[in-house]
Design an enzyme around this catalytic site. Structure first.
Site, short mmCIF file in Angstrom:
data_model
loop_
_atom_site.label_atom_id
_atom_site.label_comp_id
_atom_site.label_asym_id
_atom_site.label_seq_id
_atom_site.Cartn_x
_atom_site.Cartn_y
_atom_site.Cartn_z
N LEU A 17 0.60 -0.88 0.06
CA LEU A 17 0.49 -0.51 -0.03
C LEU A 17 0.74 1.13 0.03
O LEU A 17 0.27 2.39 -0.78
CB LEU A 17 -1.24 -0.29 1.47
CG LEU A 17 -1.99 1.32 1.30
CD1 LEU A 17 -2.93 1.47 0.30
CD2 LEU A 17 -2.95 1.00 2.88
N TRP A 567 10.03 3.20 21.19
CA TRP A 567 9.54 2.86 20.10
C TRP A 567 10.32 1.77 19.71
O TRP A 567 10.67 1.01 18.28
CB TRP A 567 10.47 3.87 19.42
CG TRP A 567 9.58 5.47 19.30
CD1 TRP A 567 8.24 5.52 19.44
CD2 TRP A 567 10.29 6.55 18.97
NE1 TRP A 567 7.40 6.88 19.62
CE2 TRP A 567 9.35 7.94 19.30
CE3 TRP A 567 11.45 7.04 18.75
CZ2 TRP A 567 10.17 9.22 18.63
CZ3 TRP A 567 11.81 8.29 18.31
CH2 TRP A 567 11.05 9.03 18.21
N HIS A 700 10.62 21.64 10.54
CA HIS A 700 9.35 21.19 9.17
C HIS A 700 9.03 21.73 8.09
O HIS A 700 8.78 21.10 6.76
CB HIS A 700 8.35 20.07 9.81
CG HIS A 700 8.59 19.71 11.44
ND1 HIS A 700 8.61 20.16 12.06
CD2 HIS A 700 8.49 17.55 11.03
CE1 HIS A 700 8.93 19.38 13.30
NE2 HIS A 700 8.97 17.83 12.44
#
Ligand code: GLN
Ligand code: ZN
Length: 761
Positions: A17, A567, A700
Site C-alpha cells: 500500500l 519505539w 519541518h
C-alpha cells in the site's frame, strides 16, 4: 462460538500500500490503477483472515490513508477548505482524502492539511477531525456510504459473515478539535448523521456493526458519560446488531453506564490492563455477545494458548454461543506476516506471531475449546513459553545491577545552581548560547555510504573514513556559521532508536516487521526480547573525533531509555519499568565512557516521553515517576562539570511539566516555534528552573526564518525564562532538511542571538 477480527493491517506484507500510495502521489499510477491495487489489498487481507479460519471478517477497517479520516468522509464532515470552489473542478473523492491528510493531491489546490496526532497510546497517527456546528449542521454535506457498501459486497467473496467497523460517535467527537464551541453541543447534529449511516447500513443488509468506542478506556467526566448514554439511547438501530467495541484499556469502571444501553454485545480487551471479566459478564444483560480480546494485538510474541484456554474453558461452558474471541484490538498495530522473515534464526522466529499468525492462534484456540482437546495448543504453548526460559534472554549481571540500585543512583549529586556555576567555568559560553538538536542534513551520499557498508561493499575502515569526512564537514560548517555548542551531525545513524538498538545486547531486528505509523509511513520497531546491556561503547569514537577538530565544545548525542522503550516491541515477561531501567543502565555506561573520553556536554533525547502515558489519567503519575527515574538514572553519573541536555518534540508538554522538571536536565531544548511559544505559557504557573532552549524555528518547513522573527520569539521567551538561562536553537534535528536552507537559517539564528546579546550586554 465465533472468532472474529477487529481490523487487519492495511499496508501489506511487503508494504504494497505504501508503494502504491507514493506512486499515485508522484503521478506514476492512474487513479484507476491505484484503486484497483487497493481493492487487491483488501481482498488479500480478507483472504488471509479467511484462510486462517476467522469466522467474521471486518469490513471498513481498510483505509487509503487513515480510518478516522474515513469516518470523517463517511459522515460528510470534511472541512470546507478542502471541498470549496477552488477544488470543485476536480471533484474527486480520492484526492479529497489526500488533501485533508497531506494538504495536496494530484488534483485540486494546496491547502493546509488537517492536524495529525497519536491514536490513544499507540504509535499510529490519525487525522484529527475539525468540527464546528456550522459543518455538522450543514445539510448539503451528506453522509457518504457507497464506498463502504461496495467493500461490504466485495467481502462476500470470502465470507457471508461480515461486520462493518465504524468509529462510534463519542470517540469520534472526543478525538476531534472544535474551536470556540462546546464539543458536546455538536452531538445532536452529529447523531443525525450517525443515524443516517445506521439506516443505510441496515437497508444494505448489514447485520453486525462493530462500533468502536475506545474512549471508554478513559475515565470520562460526568458530561461525557451522560452523552454516551444519551447517544445510544437515542440511536435507532433497526435490524442492526451493535457490538460495542473497546480496547487499549479496561472498561470495568463503565459497566454501569453501558449495561442498560441497547447493545447486542461488547468487546473487551483482556490484555492491555487487568480486567475482571467474570464480574463484567455477570453485570451485563444475558443476551449480549461477549467478545474477549485474548490475543495481544499490539505485540509480536506467540500467545500462551494453554493458559488462555484454561481461563476460557469455564467461560465457554457458561456462555456457549455467546462467546466470541478476537485479538485485543485491531491488528493494525502488528506486522503482517512472520513468514516473510527469511533471515531470522529459527529459535528466535519460533517465539513470534504477527497478524496472520494471530488469526491462526484464534483458530487453534477455538478448535481446542470446541473439541475440549488441548494437545495441539500444548505444543504451541511450549514454543511460546520456550522464550521465557531461553538462556538467550537472561543476563544475571544485568539483573543484579538493577536489583542493586539505590536512591542515590537516580540523582546527580549537586543541585542545578551548583552545577550551573561549575559548568560556566568549564564551558565559558556566551549569554544566549547557540546550538542545534543533533542531526544535520542526511544527504543521499550519507545514505549511500551506510547502505554500502551494510551490504559490505565497503569495509569497516573505508566506512569509518567516509563518516569521519562527513563529521569534519559538519564541524567546519558549524564553526563558519558561528554556533557555540557543536554536534557531530549523526551521519552514522539511520534512526535514533535503531542505531542504539543494533548496538545493544537483548535487542533484535527483523526485515519486514513494518507497522503503519501514518499514511504511507511505516516503522520497523526493534524487538527487545531479553535483558539489555551494552556490548561496547556506541558513540564515543565519533564524538572524540568530532571534538578533536574544534576548540568549541561538542555535544554528544544519545537516545534516552524511555524513547528506546516506546519505539520498540517490548518483551512481556518483565515489567516495562524494569526494561527501562536496564536500558537506562546501558545508556549510563555510555555516559560514563563519554565523560572518560573528555566530553563535557551530553544530550539524552527523550522525544517519546509523553507517548508512553497510559490511557487512564489516574495512572499517569505512576508512569511518569518511573519514566523520569529511568532518564535520571541514565544521566546521574555526570558530575557537576558535565552538562546534560535533553530534547523533546512532537507533542504538548503542558500537562506533564512537573515530570519534565523532574528530569533535572541542565538544559532542555524543546519544540515551540510552530505554536509561537505557546508552551511557555505553562511556565507562567510553574516556572522552569533550569536552562531552556525553546525552538526558535520550525525545522519541518524549508522556509528560512528571518532574524527579526527569531529575535521576537526570544524576546517573548525572555518573559518566562531569564536571559541567563535561555538557549538559542531550532525546534528539532535537521536531518530532513537540505544544506542550503539549513545554513541560511542557522546563520540568521546566530545573528538573532548576537543582536540580543548586544542589547543586553
Ligand atoms: N538528536 C535527534 C536529531 O537531531 C533528535 C530527534 C528527535 O527529536 N526526534 O535528529
Ligand atoms: Zn525533536
Amino acid at each position: 462460538m465465533q472468532i472474529h477480527n477487529l481490523g487487519f493491517p492495511r499496508i501489506g506484507a511487503k508494504r504494497e500500500l505504501k508503494f502504491s500510495l507514493e506512486k499515485y502521489w508522484r503521478g506514476e499510477l492512474s487513479q484507476a490503477e491505484f484503486l484497483a491495487q487497493s481493492r487487491e489489498r483488501r481482498d488479500s487481507n480478507w483472504q488471509i483472515q479467511q484462510t486462517a479460519g476467522i469466522d467474521i471478517l471486518p469490513v471498513g477497517d481498510f483505509a487509503h490513508y487513515d480510518h478516522v479520516l474515513n469516518t470523517t468522509v463517511i459522515l460528510g464532515l470534511v472541512p470546507e477548505r478542502f471541498t470549496a470552489q477552488q477544488h470543485s473542478e476536480h471533484n474527486n473523492a480520492l484526492d479529497l482524502e489526500f488533501r485533508v491528510a497531506r494538504g495536496q493531491a494530484p488534483t485540486g489546490c494546496q491547502c493546509a492539511a488537517s492536524d495529525m496526532t497519536k491514536w490513544f497510546n499507540t504509535n499510529y497517527h490519525y487525522i484529527v477531525p475539525e468540527l464546528s456546528s456550522a459543518l455538522v449542521e450543514n445539510v448539503k454535506a451528506e453522509v457518504k456510504l457507497a464506498p463502504l457498501l461496495v467493500q461490504f459486497n466485495d467481502a462476500q467473496k470470502f465470507s457471508d459473515h461480515r461486520k462493518v467497523v465504524l468509529i462510534g460517535p463519542i470517540t469520534y467527537l472526543h478525538l476531534s478539535v472544535v474551536e470556540n464551541e462546546d464539543k458536546l453541543a455538536l452531538l445532536p447534529a452529529l447523531l443525525k448523521r450517525y443515524q443516517q449511516v445506521l439506516n443505510q447500513l441496515s437497508a444494505a443488509g448489514v447485520q453486525w456493526v462493530q462500533i468502536d468506542e475506545p474512549v471508554l478506556g478513559l475515565e470520562l467526566n460526568k458530561e461525557w458519560r451522560q452523552a454516551f448514554a444519551q447517544v445510544y439511547e437515542t440511536l435507532t438501530k433497526g435490524s442492526l446488531k451493535l457490538l460495542l467495541t473497546t480496547y487499549f484499556a479496561a472498561i470495568d469502571h463503565h459497566v454501569d453506564l453501558i449495561k442498560d444501553l441497547p447493545f447486542d454485545g461488547i468487546h473487551i480487551d483482556t490484555i492491555a490492563e487487568p480486567t475482571n471479566v467474570n464480574n463484567i459478564i455477570e453485570r451485563l444483560p444475558k443476551h449480549w455477545i461477549i467478545s474477549l480480546g485474548v490475543i495481544d494485538g499490539r505485540n509480536i510474541w506467540k500467545a500462551d494458548l494453554v493458559c488462555i484456554y484454561q481461563k476460557l474453558q469455564p467461560l465457554y461452558r457458561q456462555l456457549g454461543q455467546r462467546l466470541w474471541l478476537a485479538p485485543s484490538c485491531s491488528l493494525l498495530h502488528s506486522p503482517v506476516d512472520l513468514e516473510s522473515e527469511q533471515k531470522l534464526d529459527q529459535e528466535f522466529k519460533s517465539w513470534l506471531a504477527f497478524a496472520t499468525q494471530k488469526c491462526q492462534e484464534l483458530s487453534l484456540l477455538k478448535q481446542a475449546l470446541l473439541t475440549e482437546n488441548s494437545d495441539e495448543i500444548t505444543l504451541y504453548s511450549n514454543a511460546a513459553l520456550a522464550r521465557c526460559v531461553s538462556t538467550r534472554i537472561n543476563n544475571p549481571e544485568v539483573q543484579q545491577r538493577v536489583n542493586g540500585l539505590t536512591a542515590p543512583d537516580y540523582h546527580r549529586k549537586e543541585t542545578f545552581e551548583q552545577r550551573k556555576q561549575v559548568q560556566q567555568q568549564v564551558l565559558n559560553l556566551p549569554l544566549l548560547p547557540t546550538t542545534t538538536i543533533g542531526s544535520f542534513p542526511q544527504t543521499g551520499d550519507i545514505r549511500e555510504v551506510r547502505a554500502k557498508w551494510r551490504r559490505q561493499e565497503i569495509n569497516e575502515h573505508e566506512y569509518q573514513n567516509l563518516i569521519k569526512a562527513e563529521i569534519k564537514g559538519v564541524i567546519e560548517r558549524q564553526e563558519a556559521i558561528g554556533l557555540d555548542v557543536l554536534v557531530h551531525g549523526e551521519a552514522e545513524r539511520n534512526d535514533m532508536v535503531e542505531y542504539f538498538g543494533e548496538l545493544l545486547e537483548g535487542v533484535a531486528f527483523t526485515q519486514f516487521a513494518w507497522v503503519q505509523s501514518y499514511g504511507s509511513r511505516c516503522v520497523k520497531p526493534p524487538i527487545i526480547f531479553g535483558d539489555i546491556s551494552r556490548k561496547k561503547p556506541m558513540t564515543v569514537e565519533w564524538i572524540k573525533y568530532a571534538q578533536s577538530l574544534t576548540d568549541k565544545p561538542v555535544k554528544a548525542m544519545l537516545t534516552g531509555p524511555v524513547t528506546i522503550l516506546a519505539w520498540s516491541f517490548v518483551r512481556d515477561d518483565l515489567a516495562r519499568e524494569q526494561v527501562a531501567k536496564q536500558i537506562a543502565l546501558a545508556i549510563s555506561d555510555e555516559v560514563g565512557d563519554l565523560i572518560a573520553g573528555g566530553t563535557k556536554i551530553i544530550q539524552i533525547d527523550e522525544p517519546a516521553i509523553r507517548e508512553g502515558l497510559p490511557v487512564k489519567q489516574s495512572q499517569w503519575q505512576y508512569y511518569l515517576d518511573w519514566a523520569t527515574s529511568s532518564f535520571c538514572l541514565s544521566a546521574a553519573k555526570a558530575s557537576a562539570n558535565i552538562q546534560i541536555h535533553t530534547h523533546m518534540c512532537y507533542s504538548e508538554f503542558n500537562d506533564i511539566l512537573p515530570a519534565i522538571i523532574a528530569l533535572d536536565a541542565d538544559v532542555l531544548t524543546v519544540e515551540t516555534a510552530r505554536s509561537n511559544m505557546a508552551l511557555l505559557d505553562a511556565f507562567e504557573q510553574q516556572p522552569y528552573p533550569n536552562d531552556l532552549g525553546p525552538g526558535v524555528y520550525d525545522i519541518h518547513s524549508p522556509n528560512v526564518p528571518s532574524v527579526n522573527w527569531m529575535v521576537s520569539l526570544l524576546e517573548k521567551a525572555q518573559h518566562y525564562i531569564p536571559l541567563e538561562r535561555l538557549w538559542v536553537n531550532p525546534d528539532c534535528g535537521l536531518k530532513t532538511r537540505g544544506w542550503h536552507e539549513t545554513k541560511l537559517a542557522l546563520e540568521n539564528m546566530v545573528l538573532a542571538a548576537k543582536q540580543l546579546r548586544n542589547k543586553f550586554n
